[in-house]
Enzyme design. Structure first.
Site, PDB file in Angstrom:
ATOM      1  N   CYS A 174     -37.954 -12.086  24.924  1.00  0.00           N
ATOM      2  CA  CYS A 174     -38.709 -11.855  23.690  1.00  0.00           C
ATOM      3  C   CYS A 174     -37.965 -11.006  22.668  1.00  0.00           C
ATOM      4  O   CYS A 174     -38.402 -10.912  21.514  1.00  0.00           O
ATOM      5  CB  CYS A 174     -40.047 -11.196  24.011  1.00  0.00           C
ATOM      6  N   HIS A 314     -44.809  -5.499  18.384  1.00  0.00           N
ATOM      7  CA  HIS A 314     -44.602  -6.619  19.319  1.00  0.00           C
ATOM      8  C   HIS A 314     -45.962  -7.163  19.739  1.00  0.00           C
ATOM      9  O   HIS A 314     -46.141  -8.376  19.796  1.00  0.00           O
ATOM     10  CB  HIS A 314     -43.797  -6.136  20.522  1.00  0.00           C
ATOM     11  N   GLU A 325     -47.092   0.216  23.840  1.00  0.00           N
ATOM     12  CA  GLU A 325     -46.508   0.207  22.501  1.00  0.00           C
ATOM     13  C   GLU A 325     -47.276   1.137  21.567  1.00  0.00           C
ATOM     14  O   GLU A 325     -46.672   1.828  20.733  1.00  0.00           O
ATOM     15  CB  GLU A 325     -46.470  -1.212  21.929  1.00  0.00           C
ATOM     16  N   LYS A 346     -48.786 -11.785  16.056  1.00  0.00           N
ATOM     17  CA  LYS A 346     -48.984 -12.718  17.166  1.00  0.00           C
ATOM     18  C   LYS A 346     -50.450 -13.150  17.254  1.00  0.00           C
ATOM     19  O   LYS A 346     -50.757 -14.171  17.872  1.00  0.00           O
ATOM     20  CB  LYS A 346     -48.546 -12.083  18.483  1.00  0.00           C
ATOM     21  N   HIS A 351     -47.189 -16.140  20.511  1.00  0.00           N
ATOM     22  CA  HIS A 351     -45.942 -15.520  20.981  1.00  0.00           C
ATOM     23  C   HIS A 351     -44.842 -16.578  21.031  1.00  0.00           C
ATOM     24  O   HIS A 351     -44.863 -17.485  21.851  1.00  0.00           O
ATOM     25  CB  HIS A 351     -46.155 -14.911  22.355  1.00  0.00           C
ATOM     26  N   PHE A 410     -38.853  -9.373  28.279  1.00  0.00           N
ATOM     27  CA  PHE A 410     -38.810  -9.337  29.735  1.00  0.00           C
ATOM     28  C   PHE A 410     -37.442  -8.796  30.162  1.00  0.00           C
ATOM     29  O   PHE A 410     -36.421  -9.102  29.570  1.00  0.00           O
ATOM     30  CB  PHE A 410     -38.985 -10.745  30.305  1.00  0.00           C
TER      31      PHE A 410
END
Length: 424
Positions: A174, A314, A325, A346, A351, A410
């Site tokens: 990502c 994110h 976050e 998002k 995503h 990830f």
């Protein structure tokens, strides 16, 4: 130090096949989520995604003979690049050796049908000779490896626009296209290139990859109401919504852009990347990694923390990511007495995995350029802190001198892009 500006943006998304249509609908808080049409998913745990709709690749976007090497996300990438290049007007003003490419790419969009066709003739009993015979008999899918190789899109972009300078493909999940933008920025700043085409393209809405994320339990299962599935920072979030698309930006050395009279969206002011070194799919609870990346990016930009008025988070709509976050933003900004606006786009476009960083950096750039902050859709009751300024439901008109875009991948990869209003 050489300064870098953004002179072109191209977008293909579930909300539109152009930058302007996508931006308009993101500001409206619309959702691109719907029940999957690419394959039969009625019996799956998750039956919806954010799919690109009514897409047609412009014939001028690809050189003759190259189309056979493109998969679905690569076509999105070519179209987004075509839009960005056309708008920037940079072609013909830069020598090929000073023009480079940096792309964040996914791991491919192979369909189970194509994969089955490829494997069906590969029962090898006597080593390589039998495999060679299988290939010669054309029982495999033509070009399946090249179409789905992460480096193919960058190579075809380079050929299409005669970019003979630096060429990079990045795959850090990502964080991929956030890092591709950072790489492009640093190469211009160091004097290795004058213009870079940078961004990302990906698709998680196909059958094979979507199955993997279903098995991970990472996706929302709100099948009765797909448009309510992505709900970053909302206490009732239950996973992210898979998506697809592309975003490409033209980064250019500032003085040459000014000299040729280019339209400048914003200045690319700073960048940082870090590694959390924790677990493959989890974030450390204290937010380290993304905290360090934000701090380093702000320092790199030369701005103060108070200059950053907007954070494009994110914000995946998963329990751990959103909570950590939010904590990280609080540690970086709140601890110093600042309260930037926060939203996750998002919630509108889903995503995009390897394309997420570039798409969201484009939205942060447009927020700086137009003074409009996109909302977080479906944010009704947060469990991530009432002390934070989440922009919920409706876009906000506001002065945005500078903004950051966070990407958390990830494996623990973090990238943070800082953009600011361009001042001559």
């Amino acid at each position: 130090m050489r300064r870098v500006v953004i002179t072109g943006i191209g977008i293909v998304s579930p909300l539109g096949n152009t930058r302007d249509e996508t931006w308009r609908r993101v500001l409206n808080g619309e959702s691109g989520a719907r029940h999957i049409t690419q394959f039969k998913a009625e019996t799956w745990p998750t039956t919806f995604a954010c799919e690109v709709d009514n897409f047609v690749l412009d014939t001028d976007a690809v050189l003759p003979g190259h189309g056979k090497y493109l998969n679905r996300p690569s076509e999105f990438g070519m179209q987004a690049a075509f839009e960005a290049m056309q708008e920037s007007g940079v072609m013909g003003t830069v020598t090929p050796e000073r023009f480079g490419i940096a792309i964040g790419a996914g791991i491919g969009a192979i369909s189970p049908h194509s994969l089955a066709n490829m494997l069906s003739g590969m029962e090898v009993t006597d080593g390589l000779p039998d495999l060679s015979s299988t290939v010669e008999n054309a029982k495999t899918e033509n070009h399946i490896v090249l179409k789905n190789h992460p480096g193919t899109l960058a190579a075809i972009l380079s050929a299409r626009w005669r970019a003979f300078g630096p060429l990079t493909t990045i795959h850090t999940a990502c964080a991929s296209s956030g890092q591709s933008l950072g790489q492009a920025f640093l190469q211009i700043r160091r004097g290795e290139a004058d213009v870079m085409l940078a961004g990302g393209a990906d698709s998680l809405a196909g059958e094979l990859l979507l199955a993997g994320f279903c098995l991970l339990g990472a996706l929302s299962t709100r099948n009765d109401d797909p448009k309510a599935g992505s709900r970053p920072f909302d206490k009732d979030r239950d996973g992210f919504v898979a998506s697809e698309g592309a975003a490409m930006l033209i980064l250019e050395e500032r003085d040459r852009a000014v000299a040729r009279g280019a339209k400048i969206y914003a200045e690319f002011a700073g960048y940082a990347e870090t590694e959390s070194a924790y677990r493959i799919t989890d974030l450390p609870e204290d937010g380290r990694g993304i905290v360090e990346a934000m701090e380093l990016a702000v320092k790199d930009s030369g701005l103060s923390h108070g200059d950053i008025r907007y954070v494009n988070a994110h914000g995946t709509s998963t329990q751990l990511n959103d909570r950590v976050e939010a904590l990280a933003v609080r540690r970086v900004f709140g601890a110093k007495g600042f309260k930037p606006m926060i939203s996750s786009t998002k919630s509108e476009v889903g995503h995009l995995i390897s394309a997420a960083g570039a798409m969201e950096a484009a939205f942060a750039t447009l927020a700086v350029a137009h003074g409009k902050v996109p909302p977080t859709r479906n944010l009704h009751h947060t469990d991530c802190g009432d002390d934070l300024d989440f922009v919920a439901h409706e876009m906000r008109v506001a002065d945005v001198p500078a903004a950051i875009s966070n990407s958390i991948g990830f494996g623990g990869s973090n990238s943070v892009v800082v953009v600011k209003r361009h001042v001559t």
